[in-house]
Write a protein that holds these residues in place. Sequence first.
Motif, short mmCIF file in Angstrom:
data_model
loop_
_atom_site.label_atom_id
_atom_site.label_comp_id
_atom_site.label_asym_id
_atom_site.label_seq_id
_atom_site.Cartn_x
_atom_site.Cartn_y
_atom_site.Cartn_z
N LEU A 8 0.87 -1.17 0.00
CA LEU A 8 0.00 0.00 0.00
C LEU A 8 0.91 1.22 0.00
O LEU A 8 1.66 1.42 0.94
CB LEU A 8 -0.88 0.00 1.24
CG LEU A 8 -1.80 1.19 1.39
CD1 LEU A 8 -2.93 1.11 0.38
CD2 LEU A 8 -2.36 1.24 2.80
N ARG A 9 0.88 1.98 -1.08
CA ARG A 9 1.64 3.22 -1.09
C ARG A 9 0.78 4.29 -0.46
O ARG A 9 -0.36 4.52 -0.89
CB ARG A 9 2.02 3.64 -2.50
CG ARG A 9 2.98 4.86 -2.44
CD ARG A 9 3.20 5.48 -3.76
NE ARG A 9 2.03 6.35 -4.01
CZ ARG A 9 1.80 6.99 -5.12
NH1 ARG A 9 2.61 6.86 -6.14
NH2 ARG A 9 0.75 7.76 -5.26
N ILE A 10 1.31 4.91 0.57
CA ILE A 10 0.61 6.00 1.24
C ILE A 10 1.41 7.27 0.95
O ILE A 10 2.56 7.38 1.36
CB ILE A 10 0.53 5.77 2.77
CG1 ILE A 10 -0.13 4.44 3.08
CG2 ILE A 10 -0.21 6.94 3.43
CD1 ILE A 10 -0.07 4.06 4.54
N ARG A 11 0.81 8.16 0.19
CA ARG A 11 1.46 9.45 -0.04
C ARG A 11 0.92 10.41 1.02
O ARG A 11 -0.24 10.79 1.00
CB ARG A 11 1.17 9.99 -1.43
CG ARG A 11 1.72 11.43 -1.58
CD ARG A 11 1.76 11.91 -2.99
NE ARG A 11 2.89 11.22 -3.63
CZ ARG A 11 3.09 11.20 -4.93
NH1 ARG A 11 2.26 11.81 -5.73
NH2 ARG A 11 4.14 10.56 -5.42
N ILE A 12 1.80 10.77 1.95
CA ILE A 12 1.43 11.77 2.95
C ILE A 12 1.62 13.12 2.26
O ILE A 12 2.73 13.58 2.04
CB ILE A 12 2.33 11.68 4.21
CG1 ILE A 12 2.33 10.25 4.78
CG2 ILE A 12 1.89 12.71 5.24
CD1 ILE A 12 1.03 9.78 5.35
N LEU A 154 -3.96 6.97 -1.03
CA LEU A 154 -3.60 5.55 -1.07
C LEU A 154 -3.49 5.08 -2.51
O LEU A 154 -4.24 5.53 -3.37
CB LEU A 154 -4.68 4.70 -0.39
CG LEU A 154 -5.07 5.05 1.04
CD1 LEU A 154 -6.10 4.05 1.55
CD2 LEU A 154 -3.87 5.11 1.94
N GLN A 155 -2.57 4.15 -2.73
CA GLN A 155 -2.43 3.48 -4.03
C GLN A 155 -1.96 2.07 -3.74
O GLN A 155 -1.10 1.86 -2.90
CB GLN A 155 -1.44 4.23 -4.91
CG GLN A 155 -1.35 3.66 -6.30
CD GLN A 155 -0.42 4.49 -7.16
OE1 GLN A 155 -0.38 5.70 -7.06
NE2 GLN A 155 0.34 3.83 -7.99
N TRP A 156 -2.51 1.08 -4.44
CA TRP A 156 -2.24 -0.33 -4.17
C TRP A 156 -1.33 -0.97 -5.21
O TRP A 156 -1.50 -0.76 -6.40
CB TRP A 156 -3.55 -1.10 -4.12
CG TRP A 156 -3.39 -2.54 -3.80
CD1 TRP A 156 -3.55 -3.60 -4.65
CD2 TRP A 156 -3.04 -3.11 -2.54
NE1 TRP A 156 -3.32 -4.78 -3.98
CE2 TRP A 156 -3.00 -4.51 -2.69
CE3 TRP A 156 -2.73 -2.57 -1.29
CZ2 TRP A 156 -2.69 -5.37 -1.65
CZ3 TRP A 156 -2.43 -3.43 -0.25
CH2 TRP A 156 -2.41 -4.81 -0.43
N THR A 157 -0.36 -1.78 -4.74
CA THR A 157 0.45 -2.63 -5.60
C THR A 157 0.28 -4.06 -5.13
O THR A 157 0.65 -4.39 -4.00
CB THR A 157 1.95 -2.23 -5.53
OG1 THR A 157 2.07 -0.88 -5.92
CG2 THR A 157 2.78 -3.12 -6.45
#
Length: 165
Positions: A8-12, A154-157
């Motif tokens: 889960l990419r979390i871009r703060i 959020l972005q999912w891989t």
Amino acid sequence: MENAMGLLRIRIKRGINLAIRDIRSSDPYVVVHSGRHKLKTRVIKKSLNPEWNDDLTPWISDPNEPIKLFVYDKDRLSFDDKMGDAEFDVWPFLDAVKVNPQGLPDGTIITSVKPTRENCLSEESKIMWKDGKFVQDMFLRLRNVECGEIELQLQWTDTSGSRHA
């Protein structure tokens, strides 16, 4: 990590109206907890509205366990001051990424999550198919502090070898 479902990419993205913990400002950073994994952003000096745009990628092994965020003020001569905390459930996002995106037009809203007393959302959060990826933008109201919000995406891989990337 062998049981992880994916990344889960979390871009703060930024902090909004954060609390003052130094004389007139703060030096904030965010710590993200996912299970036993802990990641943090860089420190932004002297800002109550910091812009991080930092990408953090924790492993998700239990989709029912919430992701926790803690905001701190960096201090050089003492312990870092707490500036609030928030959490969010990742399972609505993981449910949405099960949708087959083939043929979906860019900007399609898969589902949305409404703010409730049980979550830290300050406004409705939409899970979308955007630029060839599943994304979710959210604003989280900080708890245990007088003011402040965190904006993130959020972005999912998927690492399980299934059809979603």
